[in-house]
Write an enzyme that holds these catalytic residues in place. Structure first.
Site, PDB file in Angstrom:
ATOM      1  N   GLY A 179       0.883  -1.208  -0.154  1.00 43.69           N
ATOM      2  CA  GLY A 179       0.065   0.118  -0.085  1.00 43.69           C
ATOM      3  C   GLY A 179       0.781   1.373   0.174  1.00 43.69           C
ATOM      4  O   GLY A 179       0.413   2.234   0.538  1.00 43.69           O
ATOM      5  N   SER A 180       2.219   1.199  -0.756  1.00 42.88           N
ATOM      6  CA  SER A 180       2.855   2.392  -0.616  1.00 42.88           C
ATOM      7  C   SER A 180       2.005   3.312  -1.624  1.00 42.88           C
ATOM      8  O   SER A 180       2.202   4.599  -1.192  1.00 42.88           O
ATOM      9  CB  SER A 180       4.145   2.131  -1.108  1.00 42.88           C
ATOM     10  OG  SER A 180       4.442   1.886  -2.284  1.00 42.88           O
ATOM     11  N   ASN A 181       1.418   3.204  -2.633  1.00 41.99           N
ATOM     12  CA  ASN A 181       0.676   3.859  -3.396  1.00 41.99           C
ATOM     13  C   ASN A 181      -0.407   4.552  -2.528  1.00 41.99           C
ATOM     14  O   ASN A 181      -0.799   5.714  -2.755  1.00 41.99           O
ATOM     15  CB  ASN A 181       0.305   3.383  -4.815  1.00 41.99           C
ATOM     16  CG  ASN A 181       1.435   3.290  -5.733  1.00 41.99           C
ATOM     17  OD1 ASN A 181       1.690   4.382  -6.260  1.00 41.99           O
ATOM     18  ND2 ASN A 181       1.950   1.934  -5.892  1.00 41.99           N
ATOM     19  N   LEU A 202      -5.143  -7.598  -6.319  1.00 43.58           N
ATOM     20  CA  LEU A 202      -4.756  -8.640  -7.300  1.00 43.58           C
ATOM     21  C   LEU A 202      -5.959  -9.335  -7.806  1.00 43.58           C
ATOM     22  O   LEU A 202      -5.934 -10.241  -8.854  1.00 43.58           O
ATOM     23  CB  LEU A 202      -3.774  -9.584  -6.549  1.00 43.58           C
ATOM     24  CG  LEU A 202      -2.511  -8.926  -6.387  1.00 43.58           C
ATOM     25  CD1 LEU A 202      -1.580  -9.902  -5.609  1.00 43.58           C
ATOM     26  CD2 LEU A 202      -1.796  -8.675  -7.579  1.00 43.58           C
ATOM     27  N   ILE A 244     -11.620  -6.952 -11.070  1.00 46.92           N
ATOM     28  CA  ILE A 244     -12.738  -6.175 -10.714  1.00 46.92           C
ATOM     29  C   ILE A 244     -14.035  -6.729 -11.584  1.00 46.92           C
ATOM     30  O   ILE A 244     -13.838  -6.655 -12.790  1.00 46.92           O
ATOM     31  CB  ILE A 244     -12.690  -4.620 -10.968  1.00 46.92           C
ATOM     32  CG1 ILE A 244     -11.182  -4.292 -10.016  1.00 46.92           C
ATOM     33  CG2 ILE A 244     -13.761  -3.972 -10.434  1.00 46.92           C
ATOM     34  CD1 ILE A 244     -11.539  -4.498  -8.515  1.00 46.92           C
ATOM     35  N   ASN A 289      -6.051   2.580 -12.843  1.00 48.95           N
ATOM     36  CA  ASN A 289      -5.047   1.542 -12.146  1.00 48.95           C
ATOM     37  C   ASN A 289      -3.580   1.998 -12.365  1.00 48.95           C
ATOM     38  O   ASN A 289      -3.621   2.750 -13.207  1.00 48.95           O
ATOM     39  CB  ASN A 289      -5.493   0.319 -13.069  1.00 48.95           C
ATOM     40  CG  ASN A 289      -4.431  -0.953 -12.620  1.00 48.95           C
ATOM     41  OD1 ASN A 289      -4.278  -1.286 -11.329  1.00 48.95           O
ATOM     42  ND2 ASN A 289      -3.838  -1.361 -13.446  1.00 48.95           N
ATOM     43  N   HIS A 347       0.109   0.412 -12.919  1.00 47.88           N
ATOM     44  CA  HIS A 347       0.838  -0.549 -13.595  1.00 47.88           C
ATOM     45  C   HIS A 347       2.236  -0.540 -13.476  1.00 47.88           C
ATOM     46  O   HIS A 347       2.691   0.688 -14.200  1.00 47.88           O
ATOM     47  CB  HIS A 347       0.211  -1.400 -14.998  1.00 47.88           C
ATOM     48  CG  HIS A 347       0.753  -2.383 -15.400  1.00 47.88           C
ATOM     49  ND1 HIS A 347       0.451  -3.745 -14.895  1.00 47.88           N
ATOM     50  CD2 HIS A 347       1.853  -2.653 -16.189  1.00 47.88           C
ATOM     51  CE1 HIS A 347       1.306  -4.405 -15.335  1.00 47.88           C
ATOM     52  NE2 HIS A 347       1.933  -4.187 -16.092  1.00 47.88           N
ATOM     53  N   ASP A 392      -5.429  -4.170 -18.089  1.00 51.27           N
ATOM     54  CA  ASP A 392      -4.454  -3.213 -18.424  1.00 51.27           C
ATOM     55  C   ASP A 392      -4.462  -2.545 -19.823  1.00 51.27           C
ATOM     56  O   ASP A 392      -3.464  -2.249 -20.378  1.00 51.27           O
ATOM     57  CB  ASP A 392      -3.049  -3.916 -18.456  1.00 51.27           C
ATOM     58  CG  ASP A 392      -2.558  -4.465 -17.133  1.00 51.27           C
ATOM     59  OD1 ASP A 392      -2.897  -3.676 -16.260  1.00 51.27           O
ATOM     60  OD2 ASP A 392      -1.859  -5.443 -16.984  1.00 51.27           O
TER      61      ASP A 392
HETATM   62  C1  GRF Z   1       2.655  -1.248  -7.672  1.00 54.01           C
HETATM   63  O1  GRF Z   1       4.019  -1.646  -8.299  1.00 54.01           O
HETATM   64  C2  GRF Z   1       1.556  -0.960  -8.697  1.00 54.01           C
HETATM   65  O2  GRF Z   1       2.067  -0.718  -9.938  1.00 54.01           O
HETATM   66  C3  GRF Z   1       1.145  -2.468  -8.957  1.00 54.01           C
HETATM   67  O3  GRF Z   1       1.257  -2.918  -7.573  1.00 54.01           O
HETATM   68  C4  GRF Z   1       2.221  -2.523  -6.905  1.00 54.01           C
HETATM   69  C5  GRF Z   1       1.504  -2.135  -5.507  1.00 54.01           C
HETATM   70  O4  GRF Z   1       2.486  -1.457  -4.696  1.00 54.01           O
HETATM   71  N1  GRF Z   1      -0.213  -2.658  -9.503  1.00 54.01           N
HETATM   72  P1  GRF Z   1       2.120  -0.718  -3.316  1.00 54.01           P
HETATM   73  O5  GRF Z   1       1.332  -1.904  -2.534  1.00 54.01           O
HETATM   74  O6  GRF Z   1       1.268   0.544  -3.509  1.00 54.01           O
HETATM   75  O7  GRF Z   1       3.453  -0.546  -2.660  1.00 54.01           O
END
Ligand code: GRF
Length: 196
Positions: A12-14, A90, A93, A107, A109, A150
């Site tokens: 969940g870093s994003n 993962l 949807i 999304n 990617h 994608d």
């Molecule tokens: C990221 O590399 C994103 O591009 C992909 O899954 C990963 C999620 O990373 N869809 P995080 O959980 O947000 O760190």
């Protein structure tokens, strides 16, 4: 301010980057909830730390697609979702959700789509394939979500060089640092576009 629900399955870093940027002066969103695919993932800890509600919606717990859809719908309703961000979620949807949020679901990617996208290209697999193919550059892509993996229109891409010394893990980390700002600006743009 538009309510945004994030779907995540891992670190969940994003998700964290979106939380951190929601109070910036140019922000047009607030994160109203997290939908996680399983328990005990770091994304949930991040939600709890920031007082963001979460629900766990795990596909394998539903015997058919319609009950899975009902569970997602209930969480989206509870969080009053106006936009959805898939950030490493993962499970596929369901198409009825995609249709309901058409042009409001995006999304991220970790490659330069259309390269290294589609079924099987997730996580470290993407970066291993990039290196095996001898690519000189890779990066990340934020795109609209359609029924095909994608394949939706690209909102933003960032190019990241692939170095000769890169392992898949090192490349993954370097790209991840670029994903965060790419996702924030893509979300802001997506909301602006929907309002124009
Ligand atoms: C990221 O590399 C994103 O591009 C992909 O899954 C990963 C999620 O990373 N869809 P995080 O959980 O947000 O760190």
């Amino acid at each position: 301010m538009k309510n945004v629900v994030v779907f995540a399955s891992g670190s969940g870093s994003n998700f964290q980057a979106l939380i951190d940027a929601q109070s910036d002066s140019n922000s047009n969103y607030r994160i109203s909830g997290l939908i996680a695919s399983r328990e005990n993932i770091k994304a949930i800890q991040r939600a709890e730390t920031s007082n963001i509600p979460h629900r766990i919606v795990s596909k394998k717990e539903y015997s058919d697609e319609s009950t899975f859809v009902t569970a997602i719908d209930a969480a989206l309703l509870e969080f009053q979702a106006e936009f959805i961000v898939l950030a490493g979620y993962l499970s596929k949807i369901p198409s009825s959700i995609i249709d309901k949020y058409r042009n409001r679901i995006i999304n991220i990617h970790p490659s330069l789509l259309p390269k290294f996208g589609g079924k099987g290209f997730y996580g470290i697999n993407v970066h291993s394939a990039v290196i095996a193919a001898g690519e000189k550059q890779s990066g990340c892509t934020v795109h609209y979500v359609t029924e095909n993996y994608d394949e939706g229109d690209v909102i933003e891409q960032v190019i990241v060089p692939v170095l000769e010394t890169d392992s898949p893990e090192i490349l993954q980390q370097r790209i991840l640092t670029h994903e965060h700002s790419c996702l924030i600006s893509s979300l802001i743009k997506t909301i602006q576009k929907s309002e124009s």
